[in-house]
Every structure is written in C-alpha cells, then in structure tokens.
Write an enzyme that holds these catalytic residues in place. Sequence first.
Site, PDB file in Angstrom:
ATOM      1  N   CYS A   1       0.739  -1.570  -0.102  1.00  0.00           N
ATOM      2  CA  CYS A   1       0.056   0.009   0.226  1.00  0.00           C
ATOM      3  C   CYS A   1       0.924   1.278   0.240  1.00  0.00           C
ATOM      4  O   CYS A   1       0.204   2.491  -0.404  1.00  0.00           O
ATOM      5  CB  CYS A   1      -1.088  -0.360   0.996  1.00  0.00           C
ATOM      6  SG  CYS A   1      -2.160  -1.342   0.684  1.00  0.00           S
TER       7      CYS A   1
ATOM      8  N   HIS B   1     -12.178  10.375  -8.952  1.00  0.00           N
ATOM      9  CA  HIS B   1     -10.635  10.302 -10.116  1.00  0.00           C
ATOM     10  C   HIS B   1      -9.513  10.892  -9.674  1.00  0.00           C
ATOM     11  O   HIS B   1      -9.604  11.914 -10.799  1.00  0.00           O
ATOM     12  CB  HIS B   1     -11.748  10.419 -11.810  1.00  0.00           C
ATOM     13  CG  HIS B   1     -12.244   8.516 -12.138  1.00  0.00           C
ATOM     14  ND1 HIS B   1     -13.945   8.626 -11.760  1.00  0.00           N
ATOM     15  CD2 HIS B   1     -12.220   8.355 -13.049  1.00  0.00           C
ATOM     16  CE1 HIS B   1     -14.282   7.477 -12.557  1.00  0.00           C
ATOM     17  NE2 HIS B   1     -12.816   7.460 -12.904  1.00  0.00           N
TER      18      HIS B   1
ATOM     19  N   GLU C   1     -12.576  -0.093   1.298  1.00  0.00           N
ATOM     20  CA  GLU C   1     -11.385  -0.132  -0.123  1.00  0.00           C
ATOM     21  C   GLU C   1     -11.878  -1.333  -1.100  1.00  0.00           C
ATOM     22  O   GLU C   1     -11.647  -1.654  -2.204  1.00  0.00           O
ATOM     23  CB  GLU C   1     -10.494   0.233   0.211  1.00  0.00           C
ATOM     24  CG  GLU C   1     -10.023  -1.268   2.263  1.00  0.00           C
ATOM     25  CD  GLU C   1      -8.581  -0.467   1.766  1.00  0.00           C
ATOM     26  OE1 GLU C   1      -7.843  -1.333   1.771  1.00  0.00           O
ATOM     27  OE2 GLU C   1      -8.103   1.153   2.281  1.00  0.00           O
TER      28      GLU C   1
END
Length: 118
Positions: free
Chosen positions: A23, A67, A108
Amino acid sequence: MYSVKVEANFSSAHNLRGYKGKCEDLHGHNWKVEVKLGSKKLDKAGMVMDFKILKSKLNIILDELDHKYLNNVAYFKKVNPTSENIAKYIYDKLVVLNLKPSTVTVWESENSCATYEA
C-alpha cells in the site's frame, strides 16, 4: 431511535505514507461509502431525512474525490489517505453541509472497511 442509511461510490488512487508494504505504492480502489443518520424524531413527512437530499449532499463530497489522486487533495497532503481518514474527511464535510451523521463507513474492498463516528 430512527435511522436512515445511503450508499454511494467513487474511484480514486492513493498511496500510504509511512507504511511498509504494497500500500505504500500507488494503487486504486473503487470505494463504497455508507452514511447513516439517526434521529429521535421524524419530520412532518415521517422521515429522518429524504434519501434524495442525503444522497445529493454525499455526492457533492464524493465528486471532490472521484477519479483523483487522493494524496494531491489538499486535506490529504497533511493527513495520510487511509480508509479511516477518508471516513473522517467525509464526516467533517457532511457536518459543514449541516448534517450530523451517526456513522460514515468507507469500504476499500468488499471485505475491508473503516468507520468514523463522533
């Protein structure tokens, strides 16, 4: 106590600072966000809040994140863009829009989420 809950989605990329593992590299998620509002009383129409209004306010916030590379969003330049911190960010933004959520949950993945409640 009555409660209502809405869900919405956004897609974005991030990387975690100070984290050792996958991550720490740039990666993306298709996030799911759940917002729950509670009230001891209902309005004249018998609702905690109109779902349409709640969804509209949530989408205003999610449009700021959709985005985007979250690390470039002003708030997340100083705060690590973890699921926990994204939930708090959305909660605080809803408060600015005159809502007081019971909880904000950010997923997530389909089996990993974080929740913020005041």
